[in-house]
Write an enzyme that holds these catalytic residues in place. Structure first.
Site, short mmCIF file in Angstrom:
data_model
loop_
_atom_site.label_atom_id
_atom_site.label_comp_id
_atom_site.label_asym_id
_atom_site.label_seq_id
_atom_site.Cartn_x
_atom_site.Cartn_y
_atom_site.Cartn_z
N ASN A 6 39.93 25.05 -3.11
CA ASN A 6 40.60 25.26 -1.82
C ASN A 6 41.62 26.40 -1.84
OD1 ASN A 6 41.83 23.31 -3.60
ND2 ASN A 6 43.37 22.98 -2.04
N HIS A 7 41.96 26.94 -3.01
CA HIS A 7 42.91 28.06 -3.06
C HIS A 7 42.20 29.41 -3.12
CE1 HIS A 7 46.31 25.40 -3.37
NE2 HIS A 7 45.74 24.77 -4.38
N HIS A 90 34.83 19.93 -5.57
CA HIS A 90 36.28 20.11 -5.53
C HIS A 90 36.81 19.33 -4.33
CE1 HIS A 90 39.65 22.53 -7.02
NE2 HIS A 90 40.13 22.39 -5.80
FE LIG Z 1 42.25 22.30 -5.50
#
Ligand SMILES: [Fe+2]
Length: 198
Positions: A6-7, A90
C-alpha cells in the site's frame, strides 16, 4: 523478487522505475493504468520459472479493485507461464487473507500474507497443496511499534498530531516463510522463519 504494497506510490521517483522493472511487482488490483505490473515470471536459481503475484486487500485499506474480483484471471495468467506460483497478499485483515488462501488452494504454490509486520502462527499446507501463512512478519527492528521508534508512534497516537516517523534500531530479526514444493508447484511444507540478528 521484490513485492510491494500500500505504500507503493509514497515516493513518485519509483513510477518510471516500475515501468521497466522485471523483478519488482506492485499490487495487481490498483488502477489498470498505473505504472508497473502485478505479475512477473522469473527463473529460480535452478532455472525453474516462478510466477510472483502481488495483490492488496480491501478490508480496512483503500484499494481500487477488490482482490477477489481479479484473482482468478490473474492466477490463470500465472498458471499459463509457470507451475510454481507465489502470491503475496498484502492485507490488513486475517479473515481476508485466510479466505484468499482458501480460494487459491490447489491452484498456486503459496499464499503469503504481508503488511501487518506481525508474524502469525498458522503456517500450513492446505488440503489442496497450497502453502499459506496469514502474515510472514517483519524483517527489521522489533523493539519498536512495527518498525518505528516507539515513542514517536505513541506520541502520534496520543496527540493525533503528525509526527515524522524514524526507524527504530533494536531487536532486529529476519522473519519470513520457507516453502518447499515439488516440480509441479505443489507445496510440501511451509514453515515460519524467525532469526534474531546479533
Ligand atoms: Fe503495508
Amino acid at each position: 523478487m521484490l513485492t510491494l504494497g500500500n505504500h507503493v506510490w509514497r515516493r513518485r521517483e519509483i513510477n518510471d522505475y516500475l515501468e521497466g522493472a522485471e523483478r519488482v511487482v506492485r499490487p495487481a488490483n490498483l488502477g489498470a493504468s498505473a505504472p508497473g505490473r502485478g505479475l512477473v515470471v522469473v527463473p529460480a536459481a535452478d532455472g525453474t520459472p516462478v510466477a510472483v503475484v502481488n495483490l492488496q486487500g480491501s478490508l480496512f485499506m483503500q484499494t481500487l479493485v477488490g482482490p477477489f474480483e481479479l484473482v482468478d484471471e490473474l492466477v490463470e495468467q500465472a498458471r499459463s507461464q509457470a507451475k510454481v506460483i507465489v502470491v503475496d497478499f498484502h492485507a490488513e485483515a486475517t479473515s481476508e487473507k485466510i479466505a484468499l488462501a482458501r480460494v487459491l488452494d490447489g491452484r498456486v504454490t503459496a499464499v503469503i500474507g504481508t503488511h501487518t509486520h506481525v508474524q502469525t502462527s498458522d503456517a500450513r499446507v492446505q488440503a489442496g497443496g497450497t502453502a499459506a501463512i496469514t502474515d510472514a512478519g517483519m524483517t527489521g527492528p522489533h523493539d519498536s511499534v512495527i518498525g518505528v521508534k516507539a515513542e514517536l508512534a505513541i506520541h502520534r497516537m496520543r496527540t493525533g498530531m503528525p509526527v515524522r516517523f524514524e526507524p527504530a534500531s533494536g531487536g532486529v530479526r529476519i522473519e519470513g516463510a520457507l516453502v518447499e514444493c515439488d516440480p509441479e508447484g505443489r507445496a510440501l511444507s511451509c514453515e515460519a522463519v524467525r532469526v534474531p540478528v546479533p
